[in-house]
Design an enzyme around this catalytic site. Structure first.
Site, PDB file in Angstrom:
ATOM      1  N   LYS A  77      48.114 -14.007  51.966  1.00 12.43           N
ATOM      2  CA  LYS A  77      47.976 -15.323  52.631  1.00 12.43           C
ATOM      3  C   LYS A  77      48.950 -15.520  53.967  1.00 12.43           C
ATOM      4  CE  LYS A  77      47.437 -17.945  48.578  1.00 12.43           C
ATOM      5  NZ  LYS A  77      47.901 -19.228  47.811  1.00 12.43           N
ATOM      6  N   PHE A  83      46.460 -13.382  42.166  1.00 15.16           N
ATOM      7  CA  PHE A  83      45.178 -14.323  42.266  1.00 15.16           C
ATOM      8  C   PHE A  83      45.176 -15.329  41.042  1.00 15.16           C
ATOM      9  CE2 PHE A  83      40.507 -15.211  41.913  1.00 15.16           C
ATOM     10  CZ  PHE A  83      40.258 -16.070  42.674  1.00 15.16           C
ATOM     11  N   VAL A 117      44.822 -38.393  52.854  1.00  9.47           N
ATOM     12  CA  VAL A 117      43.620 -39.019  52.729  1.00  9.47           C
ATOM     13  C   VAL A 117      43.365 -39.710  51.317  1.00  9.47           C
ATOM     14  CG1 VAL A 117      41.191 -38.831  52.702  1.00  9.47           C
ATOM     15  CG2 VAL A 117      42.414 -37.398  54.410  1.00  9.47           C
ATOM     16  N   GLU A 152      51.566 -29.668  46.096  1.00 15.80           N
ATOM     17  CA  GLU A 152      50.443 -29.140  45.705  1.00 15.80           C
ATOM     18  C   GLU A 152      50.622 -28.077  44.587  1.00 15.80           C
ATOM     19  OE1 GLU A 152      47.734 -29.914  49.726  1.00 15.80           O
ATOM     20  OE2 GLU A 152      47.973 -27.944  49.135  1.00 15.80           O
ATOM     21  N   ARG A 179      53.107 -35.675  54.589  1.00 17.35           N
ATOM     22  CA  ARG A 179      52.513 -36.723  55.205  1.00 17.35           C
ATOM     23  C   ARG A 179      51.799 -37.734  54.402  1.00 17.35           C
ATOM     24  NH1 ARG A 179      48.848 -32.481  55.044  1.00 17.35           N
ATOM     25  NH2 ARG A 179      47.143 -32.961  54.018  1.00 17.35           N
ATOM     26  N   GLY A 203      44.993 -24.111  53.972  1.00 22.65           N
ATOM     27  CA  GLY A 203      43.680 -24.656  54.084  1.00 22.65           C
ATOM     28  C   GLY A 203      42.645 -23.380  54.211  1.00 22.65           C
TER      29      GLY A 203
HETATM   30  C1  MV4 Z   1      45.280 -19.240  45.673  1.00 22.45           C
HETATM   31  C2  MV4 Z   1      44.177 -19.233  44.849  1.00 22.45           C
HETATM   32  C3  MV4 Z   1      44.047 -18.316  43.685  1.00 22.45           C
HETATM   33  N1  MV4 Z   1      45.262 -17.829  43.506  1.00 22.45           N
HETATM   34  N2  MV4 Z   1      46.551 -18.672  45.432  1.00 22.45           N
HETATM   35  C4  MV4 Z   1      43.131 -22.016  49.024  1.00 22.45           C
HETATM   36  C5  MV4 Z   1      43.884 -23.001  50.025  1.00 22.45           C
HETATM   37  C6  MV4 Z   1      45.291 -22.488  49.985  1.00 22.45           C
HETATM   38  N3  MV4 Z   1      46.263 -23.696  50.312  1.00 22.45           N
HETATM   39  C7  MV4 Z   1      45.651 -21.969  48.908  1.00 22.45           C
HETATM   40  N4  MV4 Z   1      44.331 -21.835  48.239  1.00 22.45           N
HETATM   41  C8  MV4 Z   1      44.344 -20.945  47.241  1.00 22.45           C
HETATM   42  N5  MV4 Z   1      45.487 -20.134  46.725  1.00 22.45           N
HETATM   43  C9  MV4 Z   1      46.457 -17.699  44.311  1.00 22.45           C
HETATM   44  N6  MV4 Z   1      47.564 -17.171  44.331  1.00 22.45           N
HETATM   45  C10 MV4 Z   1      43.095 -20.015  45.105  1.00 22.45           C
HETATM   46  C11 MV4 Z   1      43.032 -20.805  46.167  1.00 22.45           C
HETATM   47  C12 MV4 Z   1      41.796 -21.723  46.497  1.00 22.45           C
HETATM   48  C13 MV4 Z   1      41.771 -23.032  46.440  1.00 22.45           C
HETATM   49  C14 MV4 Z   1      43.022 -23.643  46.021  1.00 22.45           C
HETATM   50  C15 MV4 Z   1      42.999 -25.089  46.086  1.00 22.45           C
HETATM   51  C16 MV4 Z   1      41.639 -25.565  46.261  1.00 22.45           C
HETATM   52  C17 MV4 Z   1      40.701 -25.061  46.426  1.00 22.45           C
HETATM   53  C18 MV4 Z   1      40.577 -23.748  46.695  1.00 22.45           C
HETATM   54  C19 MV4 Z   1      39.419 -22.942  46.798  1.00 22.45           C
HETATM   55  C20 MV4 Z   1      39.426 -21.590  47.081  1.00 22.45           C
HETATM   56  C21 MV4 Z   1      40.725 -21.012  46.945  1.00 22.45           C
END
Ligand code: MV4
Length: 446
Positions: A158, A202, A295, A275, A292, A164
């Site tokens: 990341k 993950f 929504v 979050e 902030r 986002g």
């Molecule tokens: C993750 C994850 C799974 N494992 N991290 C997506 C946006 C970013 N803020 C973080 N996200 C994610 N991080 C780990 N280690 C899955 C997501 C993710 C996700 C998270 C929240 C809401 C929707 C999502 C859709 C796809 C992936």
């Protein structure tokens, strides 16, 4: 208390802030682009200042113009809403330098939480659970592969400046690592001018559940329970609800305590959101913090019976919070209504609203700036309304939402109302059986 607040935003959130200001006896200043001259936030504010042409960069993001508008109208505070300048450290600092109160986080707080690897490190030190992964930034793809051996694939890399989903890659094995590393770094550099990357295990099929918090300058931090935001498409939330159908009393207590620890660790002032990713075992992990108003704040307002914008303004004015935690007393659901065609890949559908009928009745709230004859400009976000219902139980809230959606008439543009109607009738949704993957498998034509 402030005498006059300038609202540096447009659309429904500008109206939302104006409404609370009116109830608090605070004068309001709207700012608007030339594309928004006929907008309700301009009509409902006590004063309005044009700040530039349609393009956001030349108007709602143009810091000197907004500060000049605050200066000539004698506003003593600026409310940034969400999006635009709401998490812009430079703007927060410019407000400070100009002696106008920014109703949001300090530049230091915004920078600290905006760097995701740094935020994660801060939270880990505060005892907030985080996803296992790299200690700070990765130096090379080789280091990432070595670490992935220990923690086990799949992993995610990341962008530390991300959020986002931008600059984020899922990696299943060593053979994919270099390509993912190179493309994520290129994307991060282009999007944020920062290609720092960190790595995490993950979390499979997680739920996105966030805790609303409030903190004041006297060191009190409290939590206001959770919102479930798992129903998303391409990192855009579609439906949010409170409480989460997945959260039991024990999990709410644990997540609430973690969110308070997060807020205390950074001496958070204002309303904010922590979050989390929540896995099937009800283990939860810090993901990011938003400094902030969001929504989806109305679902929390409905279930705890508090005005969060009022809370935000009071905190900014130095009024202490109660320090109590708030538990949900009802169930609330929000559907985001966008001017988009859900049958055609969510293609934006700006244009004139020829016919409008908003739903009403007990437990139905519509936060929206649209009116019959209003033309939705093509330059901004396509969200045109938030339909929020509240009822005693989740089952009743779903029935009420279906009823309210079926009353909502918008002619002239395509909207996501038909999508929401299908969601409210979906068996998995009704069962509360969904994760962030829900929309990947959802077929509106099925
Ligand atoms: C993750 C994850 C799974 N494992 N991290 C997506 C946006 C970013 N803020 C973080 N996200 C994610 N991080 C780990 N280690 C899955 C997501 C993710 C996700 C998270 C929240 C809401 C929707 C999502 C859709 C796809 C992936």
């Amino acid at each position: 208390m402030f005498k006059k607040i300038l609202i540096a935003n447009r659309g429904e959130i500008a109206l939302r802030v104006i409404r609370t200001c009116k109830e608090m006896g605070v004068q309001t200043v709207a700012v608007y682009s030339t594309a928004d001259k006929d907008s309700l936030h301009v009509k409902f504010a006590d004063e309005a200042v044009c700040i530039g042409p349609p393009s956001s960069t030349d108007s709602y993001l143009k810091m000197p113009n907004i500060l000049a508008a605050a200066e000539i109208t004698n506003a003593d505070a600026i409310h940034p809403g969400y999006g635009f300048l709401s998490e812009n450290a430079t703007f927060s600092e410019m407000c400070r330098d100009h002696g106008v109160k920014f109703i949001g986080a300090s530049p230091e707080m915004i920078n600290g939480m905006g760097d995701k690897a740094n935020a994660k490190d801060t939270m880990k030190k505060a005892g907030v659970p985080v996803v296992p992964g790299s200690d700070g930034l990765l130096k090379s793809a080789e280091e990432g592969m070595k670490l992935s051996k220990d923690i086990g694939y799949p992993v995610m890399i990341k962008a530390t400046a991300g959020g986002g989903g931008k600059g984020m890659r899922l990696i299943w094995g060593d053979d994919e690592f270099e390509d993912a590393w190179d493309s994520a770094r290129t994307e991060a550099k282009a999007s944020f001018g920062n290609d720092g990357m960190y790595l995490e295990k993950f979390v499979e099929e997680p739920r996105h559940i966030e805790i609303q918090i409030a903190g004041d300058q006297y060191g009190k931090v409290s939590h206001l329970s959770e919102r479930d935001c798992s129903i998303q498409r391409r990192h855009q939330k579609l439906v949010e609800e409170a409480p989460s159908p997945f959260v039991d009393e024990d999990l709410r207590t644990r997540m609430g305590e973690a969110a308070i620890a997060a807020g205390m660790a950074i001496k958070y002032e204002g309303v904010g959101t922590v979050e989390f990713l929540v896995d099937k075992h009800r283990d939860f992990f810090f993901m990011e913090m938003n400094t902030r108003i969001q929504v989806e704040h109305p679902v929390t307002e409905e279930v705890i019976n508090h005005d969060l914008v009022k809370e935000q303004i009071k905190i900014a004015a130095g009024i202490p919070i109660s320090g109590k935690n708030y538990l949900p007393q009802k169930h609330s659901i929000e559907c985001r209504i966008n001017a988009e065609d859900p049958f055609n890949n969510f293609r934006p559908s700006p244009g004139r609203i020829d016919v409008l009928h908003k739903p009403g009745g007990h437990g139905v709230r519509v936060d929206s700036h649209i009116y019959a004859g209003y033309t939705i400009p093509p330059y901004y976000d396509s969200m045109i309304a938030k339909l929020i219902v509240s009822a005693q139980t989740r089952e009743e809230a779903i029935v009420k939402m279906e009823r309210a959606l079926s009353e909502f008439v918008i002619e002239g543009v395509k909207t996501t109302i038909p999508l929401h109607l299908k969601l409210m009738r979906n068996e998995k949704f009704i069962q509360g059986d969904f994760t962030t993957k829900f929309m990947d498998d959802f077929d509106i034509n099925a």
